[in-house]
Enzyme design. Structure first.
Site, mmCIF file in Angstrom:
data_model
loop_
_atom_site.group_PDB
_atom_site.id
_atom_site.type_symbol
_atom_site.label_atom_id
_atom_site.label_comp_id
_atom_site.label_asym_id
_atom_site.label_seq_id
_atom_site.Cartn_x
_atom_site.Cartn_y
_atom_site.Cartn_z
ATOM 1 N N ASP A 1 47.331 37.668 47.345
ATOM 2 C CA ASP A 1 48.291 37.233 46.305
ATOM 3 C C ASP A 1 49.567 39.082 46.178
ATOM 4 O O ASP A 1 50.906 37.460 45.868
ATOM 5 C CB ASP A 1 47.219 37.471 45.424
ATOM 6 C CG ASP A 1 46.681 36.625 44.940
ATOM 7 O OD1 ASP A 1 46.926 35.495 45.262
ATOM 8 O OD2 ASP A 1 45.959 36.530 44.001
ATOM 9 N N ARG B 1 43.345 27.080 45.339
ATOM 10 C CA ARG B 1 41.912 27.594 44.525
ATOM 11 C C ARG B 1 41.801 26.665 42.977
ATOM 12 O O ARG B 1 41.143 25.307 43.143
ATOM 13 C CB ARG B 1 41.561 28.390 43.789
ATOM 14 C CG ARG B 1 40.007 28.627 43.588
ATOM 15 C CD ARG B 1 39.685 29.975 44.196
ATOM 16 N NE ARG B 1 39.034 30.776 44.910
ATOM 17 C CZ ARG B 1 40.191 31.007 45.876
ATOM 18 N NH1 ARG B 1 40.841 32.202 44.957
ATOM 19 N NH2 ARG B 1 40.132 31.518 47.150
ATOM 20 N N ASP C 1 36.428 27.628 51.203
ATOM 21 C CA ASP C 1 37.273 28.571 52.444
ATOM 22 C C ASP C 1 38.618 28.809 52.429
ATOM 23 O O ASP C 1 38.909 27.187 51.880
ATOM 24 C CB ASP C 1 36.203 28.601 53.239
ATOM 25 C CG ASP C 1 36.280 29.410 54.317
ATOM 26 O OD1 ASP C 1 35.747 30.337 54.590
ATOM 27 O OD2 ASP C 1 37.065 29.058 56.045
ATOM 28 N N LYS D 1 48.058 31.638 37.832
ATOM 29 C CA LYS D 1 47.918 31.529 39.041
ATOM 30 C C LYS D 1 47.814 30.694 38.848
ATOM 31 O O LYS D 1 47.210 29.509 40.416
ATOM 32 C CB LYS D 1 47.438 32.995 39.348
ATOM 33 C CG LYS D 1 46.801 32.826 40.580
ATOM 34 C CD LYS D 1 46.022 33.406 41.722
ATOM 35 C CE LYS D 1 45.307 33.435 42.716
ATOM 36 N NZ LYS D 1 43.893 34.053 43.678
HETATM 37 P P1 ITT Z 1 33.608 34.523 50.984
HETATM 38 O O1 ITT Z 1 33.210 34.102 52.380
HETATM 39 O O2 ITT Z 1 32.282 35.238 51.174
HETATM 40 O O3 ITT Z 1 33.705 33.172 49.952
HETATM 41 P P2 ITT Z 1 35.914 36.055 51.930
HETATM 42 O O4 ITT Z 1 36.952 36.520 50.379
HETATM 43 O O5 ITT Z 1 35.619 36.337 53.043
HETATM 44 O O6 ITT Z 1 34.663 35.184 50.783
HETATM 45 P P3 ITT Z 1 37.633 33.459 52.409
HETATM 46 O O7 ITT Z 1 37.539 33.583 53.890
HETATM 47 O O8 ITT Z 1 37.958 32.342 52.200
HETATM 48 O O9 ITT Z 1 36.616 34.573 51.727
HETATM 49 O O10 ITT Z 1 38.945 34.865 53.008
HETATM 50 C C1 ITT Z 1 39.896 34.205 53.485
HETATM 51 C C2 ITT Z 1 41.006 35.607 53.564
HETATM 52 O O11 ITT Z 1 41.702 34.744 52.650
HETATM 53 C C3 ITT Z 1 40.459 36.820 52.879
HETATM 54 O O12 ITT Z 1 40.827 37.708 52.750
HETATM 55 C C4 ITT Z 1 40.655 36.594 50.974
HETATM 56 O O13 ITT Z 1 40.838 37.768 50.292
HETATM 57 C C5 ITT Z 1 41.999 35.609 51.284
HETATM 58 N N1 ITT Z 1 41.898 35.206 50.188
HETATM 59 C C6 ITT Z 1 40.635 34.282 49.421
HETATM 60 N N2 ITT Z 1 41.535 33.483 48.497
HETATM 61 C C7 ITT Z 1 43.080 34.372 47.830
HETATM 62 C C8 ITT Z 1 43.899 34.118 47.382
HETATM 63 O O14 ITT Z 1 43.222 33.474 45.802
HETATM 64 N N3 ITT Z 1 44.421 34.802 47.256
HETATM 65 C C9 ITT Z 1 44.578 35.881 47.977
HETATM 66 N N4 ITT Z 1 43.912 35.937 48.545
HETATM 67 C C10 ITT Z 1 43.315 35.004 49.227
#
Ligand code: ITT
Length: 205
Positions: free
Chosen positions: A158, A185, A69, A179
């Site tokens: 990003d 991550r 998350d 990255k």
């Molecule tokens: P899951 O819960 O199914 O894993 P998700 O995309 O809903 O997928 P998150 O709730 O963790 O995952 O993501 C929160 C937001 O942050 C979501 O809009 C992602 O696109 C963004 N996000 C997550 N990791 C990122 C990264 O490495 N770079 C940029 N944006 C990211």
């Protein structure tokens, strides 16, 4: 030597690619079960939401599961979007809507100087087993929010995030290895992988 096998909880294919790239061959990451219902991520913390996702996949698969998350915390927005990053631009929001909303809010606040655009990505990853054991990895990367989106690599926010430890490019302008070497991550998963390695070799099935 045998590899650990885990089932990924993520429904985000970009995130799954990154998890596999970062963990490499020591952990085989299987995709999320296709018939698993969407998990309601209604906890108030990243840890809480990661645990909801891990528990749902462990219950559905009976296998060890891995959940990530992630949130983007912007100081000028008092930590928003934070744990609500995925739905920031509305219930049907896509990545572009999410980061455009963020850019619009900073513009409205007149937060145009880099020091007014401080932010960080934060990730919590949890590896959970059916017997209740858990390993937790955490990662943070500090940076600033760009004034306009740049780059078409990566995903999510990003194109608008410039890590302090980089050379001025956004994550969207970096190659995946660049990255991952700096990212929230990358850090969270490397911490988790170290804990996994400390448990000793995987027993052959
Ligand atoms: P899951 O819960 O199914 O894993 P998700 O995309 O809903 O997928 P998150 O709730 O963790 O995952 O993501 C929160 C937001 O942050 C979501 O809009 C992602 O696109 C963004 N996000 C997550 N990791 C990122 C990264 O490495 N770079 C940029 N944006 C990211």
């Amino acid at each position: 030597m045998a590899s650990h096998r885990v089932v990924s909880a993520t429904a985000n294919p970009h995130k799954l690619d990154e998890i596999r790239e970062i963990l490499g061959a020591t952990v085989v990451v299987l995709g999320r079960p296709a018939d698993l219902a969407e998990v309601e991520e209604d906890a108030s913390t990243l840890e809480g939401n990661a645990e909801l996702k891990v528990a749902a996949v462990v219950a559905a698969s009976g296998e060890p599961a891995l959940a990530d998350d992630t949130g983007l915390e912007v100081d000028a927005l008092r930590g928003a979007p934070g744990v609500r990053s995925a739905r920031y631009g509305g219930p049907e929001a896509d990545d572009e809507k999410n980061y455009n909303k963020l850019l619009g809010e900073l513009r409205e606040l007149g937060a145009n100087a880099p020091e007014q655009r401080r932010a960080r990505f934060r990730t919590v990853v949890i590896l959970g087993w059916p017997d209740g054991r858990r390993l937790v990895g955490r990662g943070v990367v500090e940076g600033t929010i760009a004034t306009t989106p740049r780059g078409d690599r990566g995903f999510g926010y990003d194109p608008v995030f410039i890590p302090d430890e980089g050379d001025g490019r956004t994550f969207g302008e970096m190659w995946p290895e660049e990255k991952h070497s700096l990212s929230h991550r990358g850090r969270a998963l490397r911490e988790l992988a170290d804990q996994l390695a400390a448990l000793g070799p995987v027993e052959e099935a």
